[in-house]
Design an enzyme around this catalytic site. Structure first.
Site, PDB file in Angstrom:
ATOM      1  N   LYS A  91       6.759  17.093  19.763  1.00  0.00           N
ATOM      2  CA  LYS A  91       7.298  15.816  19.160  1.00  0.00           C
ATOM      3  C   LYS A  91       7.320  14.972  20.327  1.00  0.00           C
ATOM      4  O   LYS A  91       7.770  15.324  21.483  1.00  0.00           O
ATOM      5  CB  LYS A  91       8.511  15.934  18.360  1.00  0.00           C
ATOM      6  N   SER A 101      11.685  11.521  10.921  1.00  0.00           N
ATOM      7  CA  SER A 101      11.010  11.107  11.674  1.00  0.00           C
ATOM      8  C   SER A 101       9.949  11.971  12.239  1.00  0.00           C
ATOM      9  O   SER A 101       9.005  11.557  13.066  1.00  0.00           O
ATOM     10  CB  SER A 101      11.582  10.439  12.912  1.00  0.00           C
ATOM     11  N   SER A 143      15.765  14.511  10.235  1.00  0.00           N
ATOM     12  CA  SER A 143      14.322  14.342  10.629  1.00  0.00           C
ATOM     13  C   SER A 143      13.440  15.405  10.812  1.00  0.00           C
ATOM     14  O   SER A 143      12.210  15.433  11.143  1.00  0.00           O
ATOM     15  CB  SER A 143      14.196  13.464  12.104  1.00  0.00           C
TER      16      SER A 143
END
Lengths: 484, 95
Positions: free
Chosen positions: A76, A151, A175
């Site tokens: 990420k 997210s 997330s």
């Protein structure tokens, strides 16, 4: 090869069926082919990936390979990667080349994992749909009109579309779990402190926690075993040994007590998601688990308390982006105040701005007791609810998200509606508990997820319960047709 | 609690964010909606409840006050917007 789990790929590498370089090329080719349509990656690190793959192959020839050596993964874009852009999904860090590696990155590198690239995400991890990214929204591989969740939406979409067998994520209010649910994959948010936050760009420091996302609980167990552990550089890191998660996967579920909180099955839960969750619970009963009702009476207070605590901490954490030492700087600042205010306004998008403003207000003189202190007291009530429930049961189960993936643009005009998409995940962060999402069915072509919540450091039990379910069902093995 | 554009401008200054005047009403509307959501906290009686700052109620770990990081100033300044002679440059602060 692309449809294999990490466990299977690892076995293939060990058996010499293919090299890491061959494997890495398969995934890089898929990224090249499919990423333009999905936008799951912000940066693809092709050259360094191939170099890492060749190094992994050499390491294997020397007899020094571990289970993850040569296995491709994605990071990420919130984790700092030395020499590689680390944007956090923001214009603020569009040209930020991190000068060091996050601990999570170091650990995966040391294990010999190959980083394919950095995945798209909501700006500074603030969002539930990946639509707040400066780099544009990610599309859900199951339905390109749908969001992937957020997210960690880029990581979830990349795993679901078989562009990578595994990825890292971070979870402040859901997330990892919510995008895992919306993309039909498995993801675990560990206990607060289990995975180092060093080099993981901070959003809300008392809630943020990194974790793995993959197709199966078994793969998550392998990744988490490598990512977790004490880190003296993170002052909130838990100083306790990391159990062998993979070794605990096969434990039978006979006698496991699973609690269903009545508050997670009420108003707001989509009836088709409820049916998928009910069917999963029935499967757990078949596997020998005992199902009990529990109550988490303060659940409805979790979202309100979160939208004080998270913005308050974000307003403080994001104060560091001032246009002086790194990140975006405005053109021709006329004075220092102008430099700060314009650099920040140009660098941050609307959702980040909203949360900084809310947090600044909540922490401003005269409001502290009414907002931050009150929210922290509610946090205690929520945590106490969970501890009372865990006196009766081993795990808590319910839906991960009240609906399946919604359409792109459906909730962007109304922040509150978007916030309520995390109604079942946020309390877990407030309490600091581990939570896992696994796929348990579909509504139309969009996946539904089951959330399992454990007591502190019960990651082994969560992964075990998810693995046994996945041994008995095949939801986790389904692939979106266009990416099969 | 409801906020107007003038209050948003004040908070924005505290947060060092230049909000364009035409955007202030929209932020005022969104912030008011968020504070309305947050006000649902008031339904809970929290008298005497100890606030929870850390999920595991752990204290901040301290370390010895010893130098542990090497000097990497040059490396870190390569990503700075403007530096000169090892210093970060900003507009003149003192006239």
């Amino acid at each position: 090869m692309h449809d294999q789990t990490i466990a299977r790929l690892s076995a293939g590498l060990a058996a010499g069926e293919f090299s890491s370089e061959e494997l890495t090329r398969v995934f890089l080719d898929r990224i090249e082919r499919f990423n333009p349509g999905l936008n799951a990656f912000i940066t693809v690190t092709e050259e360094s990936a191939l170099a890492q793959a060749r190094a992994a192959d050499q390491r294997r020839r020397r007899g020094e390979a571990g289970p993850l050596t040569g296995v491709p993964i994605a990071q990420k874009d919130i984790f700092c990667t030395d020499g590689v852009r680390t944007s956090c999904g923001s214009r603020m860090l569009d040209r930020f080349i991190a000068p060091y590696n996050a601990t999570v990155v170091e650990k995966l590198n040391a294990a010999g994992a190959v980083m394919l690239g950095k995945t798209n995400m909501d700006e500074f991890a603030m969002g539930s749909s990946n639509e707040t990214s400066f780099y544009g929204p990610v599309r859900n591989p199951w339905d390109l009109d749908a969001v992937p969740g957020g997210s960690s939406g880029g990581s979830a979409a990349a795993v679901a579309a078989r562009l990578t067998p595994g990825a890292t994520g971070t979870d402040t209010g859901g997330s990892i779990r919510q995008p895992a649910a919306l993309c039909g994959i498995t993801g675990i948010k560990p206990t607060y402190g289990r995975v180092s936050r060093w080099g993981m760009i901070a959003y809300a420091s008392s809630l943020d926690q990194g974790g793995p996302m993959a197709r199966t609980a078994e793969d998550c167990a392998w990744l988490l075993g490598t990512m977790a552990g004490f880190d003296p550089r993170d002052s909130t890191s838990a100083d306790r040994p990391v159990p062998d998660y993979a070794a605990a996967l096969d434990r039978p579920l006979e006698g496991l007590k699973i609690g269903l909180p009545e508050e997670y099955f009420g108003e707001g839960l989509d009836s088709a998601v409820a049916r998928a969750v009910d069917a999963a619970i029935a499967e757990y009963r078949t596997l020998g688990a005992k199902i009990l009702e529990v109550s988490l009476p303060n659940s409805r207070l979790a979202v309100p308390a979160y939208y004080v605590i998270a913005p308050a901490e974000c307003s403080s954490n994001l104060a560091r982006f001032d246009g002086v030492r790194y990140g975006h700087r405005c053109e021709q600042p006329k004075d220092l105040l102008d430099l700060y205010t314009r650099s920040r306004a140009e660098g941050f998008g609307a959702e980040v701005t909203r949360r900084i403003l809310v947090g600044t207000f909540a922490l401003s003189a005269g409001y502290y007791d009414a907002y931050y202190l009150k929210a922290q007291q509610i946090r205690r009530l929520i945590s106490d609810d969970f501890q009372r429930a865990f006196e009766q049961v081993d795990l808590i189960a319910g839906p991960t998200s009240p609906t399946v993936a919604f359409n792109l643009g459906e909730k962007t005009d109304d922040p509150i509606t978007m916030y309520l998409s995390d109604i079942y995940t946020i309390a877990v962060n407030l309490a600091g508990l581990p939570g896992l999402s696994l796929p348990v069915g579909f509504v139309g072509q969009r996946p539904a997820g089951l959330q399992l919540i454990g007591n502190y450091f019960a990651e082994d039990r969560l992964l075990n319960a998810a693995h046994r379910y996945q041994q008995a069902t095949d939801w986790h093995a389904r692939a979106p047709v266009a990416f099969a | 609690m409801s906020l107007g554009p003038a209050e948003v401008a004040k908070i924005a200054l505290l947060a060092r964010l230049a909000i364009r005047e035409q955007d202030a009403p929209a932020y005022a509307r969104d912030l008011s909606a968020i504070l309305e959501l947050v006000a649902r906290m008031n339904a809970a009686d929290t008298a005497g409840v100890a606030p929870m700052a850390h999920p595991l109620d752990m204290a901040q770990r301290l370390r010895a006050d010893e130098v542990s990081e090497p000097d990497q100033r040059e490396r870190f300044q390569t990503i700075a917007p403007r530096v000169e002679a090892g210093l970060y440059l900003v507009p003149k602060v003192i006239e």
